[in-house]
Design an enzyme around this catalytic site. Structure first.
Site, PDB file in Angstrom:
ATOM      1  N   GLY A 153       1.946 -69.726   8.192  1.00 41.35           N
ATOM      2  CA  GLY A 153       2.983 -69.879   7.500  1.00 41.35           C
ATOM      3  C   GLY A 153       4.127 -69.563   8.617  1.00 41.35           C
ATOM      4  O   GLY A 153       4.102 -69.650   9.591  1.00 41.35           O
ATOM      5  N   GLY A 154       5.376 -68.788   7.828  1.00 47.10           N
ATOM      6  CA  GLY A 154       6.400 -68.365   8.585  1.00 47.10           C
ATOM      7  C   GLY A 154       5.793 -67.270   9.745  1.00 47.10           C
ATOM      8  O   GLY A 154       6.693 -67.176  10.801  1.00 47.10           O
ATOM      9  N   GLY A 206      17.309 -89.906  39.123  1.00 47.01           N
ATOM     10  CA  GLY A 206      17.579 -88.805  38.274  1.00 47.01           C
ATOM     11  C   GLY A 206      16.737 -87.548  38.337  1.00 47.01           C
ATOM     12  O   GLY A 206      16.891 -86.433  38.430  1.00 47.01           O
ATOM     13  N   ALA A 207      15.374 -88.018  38.723  1.00 45.32           N
ATOM     14  CA  ALA A 207      14.261 -87.027  38.564  1.00 45.32           C
ATOM     15  C   ALA A 207      14.640 -86.167  39.981  1.00 45.32           C
ATOM     16  O   ALA A 207      14.279 -85.069  40.002  1.00 45.32           O
ATOM     17  CB  ALA A 207      12.867 -87.563  38.681  1.00 45.32           C
TER      18      ALA A 207
HETATM   19  C1  HXC Z   1      -2.296 -59.846   0.582  1.00 40.68           C
HETATM   20  C2  HXC Z   1      -4.129 -60.718   1.785  1.00 40.68           C
HETATM   21  C3  HXC Z   1      -3.518 -61.689   2.110  1.00 40.68           C
HETATM   22  C4  HXC Z   1      -2.096 -61.737   2.013  1.00 40.68           C
HETATM   23  C5  HXC Z   1      -5.351 -61.501   2.831  1.00 40.68           C
HETATM   24  N1  HXC Z   1      -5.435 -60.706   2.249  1.00 40.68           N
HETATM   25  N2  HXC Z   1      -4.349 -62.353   3.037  1.00 40.68           N
HETATM   26  N3  HXC Z   1      -3.753 -59.669   0.844  1.00 40.68           N
HETATM   27  N4  HXC Z   1      -1.439 -60.842   1.091  1.00 40.68           N
HETATM   28  N5  HXC Z   1      -1.175 -62.626   2.482  1.00 40.68           N
HETATM   29  C6  HXC Z   1      -6.441 -59.724   1.813  1.00 40.68           C
HETATM   30  C7  HXC Z   1      -7.278 -60.536   0.925  1.00 40.68           C
HETATM   31  O1  HXC Z   1      -7.491 -60.505  -0.478  1.00 40.68           O
HETATM   32  C8  HXC Z   1      -8.800 -59.742   1.064  1.00 40.68           C
HETATM   33  O2  HXC Z   1      -8.573 -58.623   0.309  1.00 40.68           O
HETATM   34  C9  HXC Z   1      -8.516 -59.407   2.864  1.00 40.68           C
HETATM   35  O3  HXC Z   1      -7.277 -59.408   2.811  1.00 40.68           O
HETATM   36  C10 HXC Z   1      -9.547 -60.270   3.510  1.00 40.68           C
HETATM   37  O4  HXC Z   1      -9.088 -61.485   3.171  1.00 40.68           O
HETATM   38  P1  HXC Z   1     -10.270 -62.451   2.692  1.00 40.68           P
HETATM   39  O5  HXC Z   1      -9.593 -63.570   2.168  1.00 40.68           O
HETATM   40  O6  HXC Z   1     -11.407 -62.002   2.366  1.00 40.68           O
HETATM   41  O7  HXC Z   1     -10.642 -63.037   4.369  1.00 40.68           O
HETATM   42  P2  HXC Z   1     -11.060 -64.459   5.013  1.00 40.68           P
HETATM   43  O8  HXC Z   1     -11.917 -65.126   4.156  1.00 40.68           O
HETATM   44  O9  HXC Z   1     -11.355 -64.210   6.191  1.00 40.68           O
HETATM   45  O10 HXC Z   1      -9.890 -65.456   5.211  1.00 40.68           O
HETATM   46  C11 HXC Z   1      -8.481 -64.940   5.672  1.00 40.68           C
HETATM   47  C12 HXC Z   1      -7.288 -65.866   5.213  1.00 40.68           C
HETATM   48  C13 HXC Z   1      -7.198 -65.576   3.728  1.00 40.68           C
HETATM   49  C14 HXC Z   1      -7.560 -67.431   5.663  1.00 40.68           C
HETATM   50  C15 HXC Z   1      -6.135 -65.186   5.944  1.00 40.68           C
HETATM   51  O11 HXC Z   1      -7.097 -64.277   3.182  1.00 40.68           O
HETATM   52  C16 HXC Z   1      -5.900 -66.286   3.313  1.00 40.68           C
HETATM   53  O12 HXC Z   1      -5.634 -67.641   3.010  1.00 40.68           O
HETATM   54  N6  HXC Z   1      -5.093 -65.661   2.971  1.00 40.68           N
HETATM   55  C17 HXC Z   1      -3.566 -66.047   2.330  1.00 40.68           C
HETATM   56  C18 HXC Z   1      -2.915 -66.525   3.581  1.00 40.68           C
HETATM   57  C19 HXC Z   1      -1.474 -67.001   3.028  1.00 40.68           C
HETATM   58  O13 HXC Z   1      -1.305 -67.776   2.167  1.00 40.68           O
HETATM   59  N7  HXC Z   1      -0.676 -66.092   3.283  1.00 40.68           N
HETATM   60  C20 HXC Z   1       0.809 -66.384   2.852  1.00 40.68           C
HETATM   61  C21 HXC Z   1       1.464 -67.239   4.105  1.00 40.68           C
HETATM   62  S1  HXC Z   1       3.170 -67.306   3.967  1.00 40.68           S
HETATM   63  P3  HXC Z   1      -9.939 -57.992  -0.600  1.00 40.68           P
HETATM   64  O14 HXC Z   1      -9.465 -56.903  -0.866  1.00 40.68           O
HETATM   65  O15 HXC Z   1     -10.185 -59.049  -1.425  1.00 40.68           O
HETATM   66  O16 HXC Z   1     -10.955 -57.963   0.588  1.00 40.68           O
HETATM   67  C22 HXC Z   1       3.825 -66.296   4.878  1.00 40.68           C
HETATM   68  C23 HXC Z   1       5.283 -66.465   4.868  1.00 40.68           C
HETATM   69  C24 HXC Z   1       5.898 -65.551   6.177  1.00 40.68           C
HETATM   70  O17 HXC Z   1       3.001 -65.588   5.432  1.00 40.68           O
HETATM   71  C25 HXC Z   1       7.258 -65.972   6.149  1.00 40.68           C
HETATM   72  C26 HXC Z   1       7.855 -65.386   7.196  1.00 40.68           C
HETATM   73  C27 HXC Z   1       9.454 -65.776   7.133  1.00 40.68           C
END
Ligand code: HXC
Length: 503
Positions: free
Chosen positions: A172-173, A407-408
């Site tokens: 993501g971001g 140019g290079a």
């Molecule tokens: C809150 C999160 C989290 C998140 C993971 N966890 N990502 N909690 N917010 N973004 C938590 C899970 O719920 C879990 O908690 C623990 O972390 C471990 O995650 P798992 O899923 O069990 O681990 P894994 O199977 O290794 O998968 C990792 C992962 C997956 C691929 C990163 O967790 C995932 O897809 N997370 C969401 C990713 C995402 O969409 N993030 C937002 C992106 S947008 P528990 O307590 O159940 O163990 C973004 C915007 C940024 O980031 C903008 C900037 C401008």
């Protein structure tokens, strides 16, 4: 135990609790994925006993979705300062064992604090990324946290070196913080970077890809150029970062540390006198030349697997850190295309920002032509390299080995772009174009006549466009002496708010 002893014991216990992050089970899960924890990584990165942690007791402030019952001291990032080879660095390491390292507003405040300190005292920032991205429960607060970090990345750019290690998810971001830093390193098989994962890609574009194919270390270090380095393991990653730092100054007001060497400045390499083949279409080993002229043959390459038609990296010459840029005749004849131009431009700008002199080794037949390059804006991208060299005020020493056409020729740190000391080997051909192309245009001129007049270094030497024609075997000595002469160089640029380089 008296009351004071009890209080001290409570501190010790609380520290021990914070150090466990998300707890044993999650630490085991991290290890099972072939990944170290945030603290284990920092212990390997920093000099033994040098780490001082900040904000160990900071907790998030979120109350949504039961988060008020989910507090871990320090939250999902370990921050602080320490030393690497005795030199101060500021660090943050996202802790995947705490809510998947997802970014809370308080975590961003911890990260911003070390970035602010790094800029204040003038020391590099190293970020270890391993995070599920924005903490979903916090909503907009988490996004604001990323915004705060990005702004710090931008303000610190060109002031202190910023290095990102990607050691897990970065999606993501969140990818934009590493993208704003100077160098990004990814660990093979355990890290990835993408805007959206394979599932979303499938639903939006119908494309089926794996995480690795979409944003693994292999892809980003060879195809996109997003990653400057890829590492086989976390230990390898840390070793590479330590090596990289050894070439860099602490900030933009300093020069990189001198590295004493026993390699004689005047060491000649006779093999260089015969390294350029008689046939102008034959390649030769540019890496061999680089290793021959730098101290101890030690060359640390950046973007090794990306745009291989140009080579960039760090070395020492006479103990001084230098950035080396060299066309690679062995790949696409060393032609400049979009990616080679982008790669070299970013490297030249980094070196210029951080007072690292530039050694440019030229053997370039020109820019790559064709619709693919034109549609991809080779004009704008080629201009980036032109711009980067032209604006650079660090000492610039250029050696033309063979072709330097059109140019290079101008782009590759020529005299008119304020090249300081430009040399050429006797095999150099500094001309508007190669003989074949020229006689195609000038019908009454033979290839022989053209070669005689232009395909040599002497026309440029006669007009003062190069300082000297040198014997190849003496290149090391001549380049080091040139850098010594230029060590006190000062060059002004006109006052401006900032430039408007072609992006
Ligand atoms: C809150 C999160 C989290 C998140 C993971 N966890 N990502 N909690 N917010 N973004 C938590 C899970 O719920 C879990 O908690 C623990 O972390 C471990 O995650 P798992 O899923 O069990 O681990 P894994 O199977 O290794 O998968 C990792 C992962 C997956 C691929 C990163 O967790 C995932 O897809 N997370 C969401 C990713 C995402 O969409 N993030 C937002 C992106 S947008 P528990 O307590 O159940 O163990 C973004 C915007 C940024 O980031 C903008 C900037 C401008």
């Amino acid at each position: 135990m008296n009351i004071q002893e009890e209080k001290i014991q409570a501190l010790v216990d609380r520290r021990a609790g914070a150090k466990l992050g998300g707890g044993e089970k999650r630490i085991d899960a991290q290890h099972a994925k072939n990944k170290l924890t945030a603290r284990e990584r920092l212990a390997r990165l920093l000099d033994e006993g040098s780490f001082e942690e900040f904000d160990m007791f900071v907790q998030h402030r979120c109350t949504n979705f039961g988060m008020d019952a989910n507090h871990i001291d320090g939250d999902g990032v370990v921050t602080g300062q320490g030393t690497i080879d005795g030199r101060l660095v500021f660090v943050f390491a996202q802790d995947f064992t705490v809510n998947g390292g997802s970014l809370s507003k308080t975590m961003s405040e911890k990260i911003c604090k070390v970035m602010d300190m790094a800029v204040k005292v003038g020391a590099p920032v190293i970020g270890l990324n391993d995070s599920g991205g924005a903490r979903i429960q916090e909503g907009i607060d988490s996004l604001a946290g990323y915004g705060d970090i990005f702004e710090r990345n931008i303000l610190a750019s060109g002031v202190v070196p910023q290095i990102s290690l990607i050691m897990g998810p970065c999606a993501g971001g969140a990818v934009y913080s590493p993208a704003l830093t100077d160098f990004t390193l990814m660990v093979k098989d355990t890290s990835y970077m993408f805007l959206t994962g394979p599932a979303v890609v499938k639903s939006v574009t119908g494309e089926t890809v794996t995480q690795e194919e979409l944003g693994g270390a292999g892809v980003h270090s060879s195809k996109s150029g997003v990653a400057h380095f890829s590492a086989d393991s976390e230990d390898d990653a840390i070793a590479q970062i330590k090596k990289l730092l050894s070439f860099l100054p602490q900030n933009n007001m300093e020069t990189a540390p001198l590295r004493p060497t026993n390699d004689p400045v005047g060491r000649m390499d006779d093999s260089l006198n015969s390294i350029v083949p008689d046939n102008p279409n034959k390649a030769y080993d540019m890496y061999g030349i680089i290793r021959s002229v730098v101290d101890d043959g030690d060359f640390f390459e950046v973007h090794k697997n990306f745009a291989k038609n140009i080579i960039v990296g760090f070395a020492h010459m006479g103990g001084r850190s230098v950035g080396v840029v060299a066309n690679q005749p062995g790949v696409l004849a060393g032609v400049l295309d979009i990616n080679a131009s982008r790669k070299a431009a970013r490297f030249v700008r980094f070196c210029d920002a951080f007072n690292i002199p530039l050694l440019t080794l030229v053997d370039v037949p020109g820019f790559l032509c064709g619709t693919q390059q034109e549609y991809g804006a080779i004009i704008t991208n080629g201009a980036k390299l032109l711009y980067a060299y032209g604006e650079a005020t660090v000492p610039k020493v250029t050696v033309t080995l063979r072709k330097s056409y059109g140019g290079a020729h101008i782009v590759m740190s020529c005299k008119q772009l304020r090249g300081d000391i430009n040399y050429a080997w006797p095999s150099a051909e500094i001309a508007v174009m190669g003989a074949k192309g020229a006689v195609g245009v000038l019908k009454d001129v033979t290839e022989e006549e053209y070669n005689e007049l232009f395909c040599n270094p002497y026309q440029a030497a006669q007009k003062g466009y190069i300082e000297d024609v040198i014997e190849p075997r003496n290149t090391r000595f001549r380049a080091i002496r040139a850098f010594e002469v230029l060590a006190g160089k000062r060059q002004e640029v006109p006052a401006k708010k900032h430039d408007n380089m072609p992006l």
